[in-house]
Design a protein around this motif. Sequence first.
Motif, PDB file in Angstrom:
ATOM      1  N   GLY A  61      -5.145   4.865   8.854  1.00 35.49           N
ATOM      2  CA  GLY A  61      -6.410   4.424   8.287  1.00 35.49           C
ATOM      3  C   GLY A  61      -6.790   5.092   6.977  1.00 35.49           C
ATOM      4  O   GLY A  61      -7.897   4.901   6.485  1.00 35.49           O
ATOM      5  N   ILE A  62      -5.871   5.867   6.391  1.00 37.15           N
ATOM      6  CA  ILE A  62      -6.143   6.571   5.139  1.00 37.15           C
ATOM      7  C   ILE A  62      -5.288   5.970   4.033  1.00 37.15           C
ATOM      8  O   ILE A  62      -4.071   5.837   4.182  1.00 37.15           O
ATOM      9  CB  ILE A  62      -5.850   8.076   5.288  1.00 37.15           C
ATOM     10  N   PHE A  63      -5.931   5.618   2.923  1.00 36.68           N
ATOM     11  CA  PHE A  63      -5.243   5.057   1.768  1.00 36.68           C
ATOM     12  C   PHE A  63      -4.431   6.158   1.105  1.00 36.68           C
ATOM     13  O   PHE A  63      -4.984   7.147   0.636  1.00 36.68           O
ATOM     14  CB  PHE A  63      -6.276   4.473   0.808  1.00 36.68           C
ATOM     15  N   VAL A  64      -3.094   6.006   1.078  1.00 32.43           N
ATOM     16  CA  VAL A  64      -2.240   7.052   0.499  1.00 32.43           C
ATOM     17  C   VAL A  64      -1.570   6.634  -0.798  1.00 32.43           C
ATOM     18  O   VAL A  64      -1.145   7.482  -1.576  1.00 32.43           O
ATOM     19  CB  VAL A  64      -1.174   7.548   1.506  1.00 32.43           C
ATOM     20  N   GLY A  65      -1.437   5.339  -1.050  1.00 29.26           N
ATOM     21  CA  GLY A  65      -0.803   4.922  -2.291  1.00 29.26           C
ATOM     22  C   GLY A  65      -0.554   3.424  -2.340  1.00 29.26           C
ATOM     23  O   GLY A  65      -0.975   2.680  -1.463  1.00 29.26           O
ATOM     24  N   ILE A  66       0.143   3.022  -3.412  1.00 36.36           N
ATOM     25  CA  ILE A  66       0.520   1.622  -3.569  1.00 36.36           C
ATOM     26  C   ILE A  66       2.011   1.527  -3.852  1.00 36.36           C
ATOM     27  O   ILE A  66       2.622   2.466  -4.365  1.00 36.36           O
ATOM     28  CB  ILE A  66      -0.275   0.925  -4.697  1.00 36.36           C
ATOM     29  N   VAL A  67       2.568   0.394  -3.493  1.00 32.27           N
ATOM     30  CA  VAL A  67       3.966   0.089  -3.791  1.00 32.27           C
ATOM     31  C   VAL A  67       3.960  -1.193  -4.598  1.00 32.27           C
ATOM     32  O   VAL A  67       3.257  -2.147  -4.267  1.00 32.27           O
ATOM     33  CB  VAL A  67       4.775  -0.107  -2.491  1.00 32.27           C
ATOM     34  N   PHE A  68       4.725  -1.210  -5.679  1.00 31.14           N
ATOM     35  CA  PHE A  68       4.796  -2.436  -6.464  1.00 31.14           C
ATOM     36  C   PHE A  68       6.211  -2.674  -6.960  1.00 31.14           C
ATOM     37  O   PHE A  68       7.045  -1.771  -6.983  1.00 31.14           O
ATOM     38  CB  PHE A  68       3.799  -2.404  -7.632  1.00 31.14           C
ATOM     39  N   HIS A  69       6.467  -3.934  -7.301  1.00 28.97           N
ATOM     40  CA  HIS A  69       7.748  -4.301  -7.914  1.00 28.97           C
ATOM     41  C   HIS A  69       7.553  -5.527  -8.787  1.00 28.97           C
ATOM     42  O   HIS A  69       6.614  -6.285  -8.637  1.00 28.97           O
ATOM     43  CB  HIS A  69       8.855  -4.460  -6.876  1.00 28.97           C
ATOM     44  N   ASN A  70       8.465  -5.686  -9.731  1.00 26.39           N
ATOM     45  CA  ASN A  70       8.320  -6.731 -10.745  1.00 26.39           C
ATOM     46  C   ASN A  70       9.040  -8.026 -10.431  1.00 26.39           C
ATOM     47  O   ASN A  70       8.874  -9.001 -11.145  1.00 26.39           O
ATOM     48  CB  ASN A  70       8.789  -6.206 -12.105  1.00 26.39           C
ATOM     49  N   GLY A  71       9.851  -8.054  -9.416  1.00 29.94           N
ATOM     50  CA  GLY A  71      10.562  -9.281  -9.086  1.00 29.94           C
ATOM     51  C   GLY A  71      11.377  -9.104  -7.823  1.00 29.94           C
ATOM     52  O   GLY A  71      11.528  -8.005  -7.320  1.00 29.94           O
ATOM     53  N   ASP A 129      14.509  -9.107  -7.230  1.00 31.77           N
ATOM     54  CA  ASP A 129      15.716  -8.295  -7.318  1.00 31.77           C
ATOM     55  C   ASP A 129      15.444  -6.890  -7.843  1.00 31.77           C
ATOM     56  O   ASP A 129      16.371  -6.110  -8.043  1.00 31.77           O
ATOM     57  CB  ASP A 129      16.750  -8.982  -8.222  1.00 31.77           C
ATOM     58  N   GLU A 130      14.182  -6.559  -8.055  1.00 37.03           N
ATOM     59  CA  GLU A 130      13.804  -5.252  -8.585  1.00 37.03           C
ATOM     60  C   GLU A 130      13.511  -4.281  -7.438  1.00 37.03           C
ATOM     61  O   GLU A 130      13.058  -4.687  -6.372  1.00 37.03           O
ATOM     62  CB  GLU A 130      12.556  -5.383  -9.466  1.00 37.03           C
ATOM     63  N   PRO A 131      13.739  -2.987  -7.660  1.00 32.45           N
ATOM     64  CA  PRO A 131      13.382  -2.002  -6.623  1.00 32.45           C
ATOM     65  C   PRO A 131      11.863  -1.816  -6.561  1.00 32.45           C
ATOM     66  O   PRO A 131      11.138  -2.219  -7.460  1.00 32.45           O
ATOM     67  CB  PRO A 131      14.066  -0.724  -7.103  1.00 32.45           C
ATOM     68  N   TYR A 132      11.420  -1.188  -5.506  1.00 34.30           N
ATOM     69  CA  TYR A 132       9.999  -0.917  -5.299  1.00 34.30           C
ATOM     70  C   TYR A 132       9.665   0.457  -5.864  1.00 34.30           C
ATOM     71  O   TYR A 132      10.458   1.384  -5.765  1.00 34.30           O
ATOM     72  CB  TYR A 132       9.661  -0.953  -3.805  1.00 34.30           C
ATOM     73  N   GLU A 133       8.477   0.582  -6.444  1.00 31.58           N
ATOM     74  CA  GLU A 133       8.033   1.865  -6.982  1.00 31.58           C
ATOM     75  C   GLU A 133       6.749   2.283  -6.283  1.00 31.58           C
ATOM     76  O   GLU A 133       5.846   1.475  -6.081  1.00 31.58           O
ATOM     77  CB  GLU A 133       7.797   1.766  -8.484  1.00 31.58           C
ATOM     78  N   PHE A 134       6.675   3.555  -5.909  1.00 32.03           N
ATOM     79  CA  PHE A 134       5.523   4.092  -5.196  1.00 32.03           C
ATOM     80  C   PHE A 134       4.629   4.852  -6.150  1.00 32.03           C
ATOM     81  O   PHE A 134       5.106   5.612  -6.990  1.00 32.03           O
ATOM     82  CB  PHE A 134       5.993   5.035  -4.082  1.00 32.03           C
ATOM     83  N   ARG A 135       3.307   4.642  -6.024  1.00 27.37           N
ATOM     84  CA  ARG A 135       2.313   5.398  -6.778  1.00 27.37           C
ATOM     85  C   ARG A 135       1.396   6.106  -5.785  1.00 27.37           C
ATOM     86  O   ARG A 135       0.714   5.458  -4.980  1.00 27.37           O
ATOM     87  CB  ARG A 135       1.472   4.500  -7.681  1.00 27.37           C
ATOM     88  N   ALA A 136       1.423   7.421  -5.807  1.00 33.86           N
ATOM     89  CA  ALA A 136       0.647   8.228  -4.866  1.00 33.86           C
ATOM     90  C   ALA A 136      -0.829   8.251  -5.235  1.00 33.86           C
ATOM     91  O   ALA A 136      -1.180   8.367  -6.408  1.00 33.86           O
ATOM     92  CB  ALA A 136       1.189   9.645  -4.831  1.00 33.86           C
ATOM     93  N   MET A 137      -1.682   8.163  -4.229  1.00 35.01           N
ATOM     94  CA  MET A 137      -3.119   8.255  -4.413  1.00 35.01           C
ATOM     95  C   MET A 137      -3.733   9.308  -3.494  1.00 35.01           C
ATOM     96  O   MET A 137      -4.941   9.474  -3.464  1.00 35.01           O
ATOM     97  CB  MET A 137      -3.792   6.898  -4.112  1.00 35.01           C
TER      98      MET A 137
END
Length: 75
Positions: free
Chosen positions: A11-21, A23-31
Motif C-alpha cells: 500500500g506504499i507508493f515506491v516508484g514507477i516503471v516505464f518503457h518506450n515501446g 521491444d524496449e526494456p523497462y526503467e525504474f524510477r524510485a520515489m
Amino acid sequence: MFESSVIEIDGIFVGIVFHNGPDEPYEFRAMHERVTQMDGDILPTFEAAVAQARTRFRLGRAKAPRAMDATRLRA
C-alpha cells in the motif's frame, strides 16, 4: 509508445516503471527512500521490476540491532 505504471508495495507508493515501446526494456524510477538504489535501473520485464522493488523495499524495513556499549557512564 510511452507507457508507465505505478508500483505500490504493501500500500506504499515506491516508484514507477516505464518503457518506450514493446521491444524496449523497462526503467525504474524510485520515489521512496528504501528503493533509491534502484533509481534508473533497466530491467527486462515489468514483473522483474516489481519483484526487485519488493525485495529491496522489504529488506530496507529491517533495522540493524543496536550495539551495546562496552562501558557504562557513572553519574
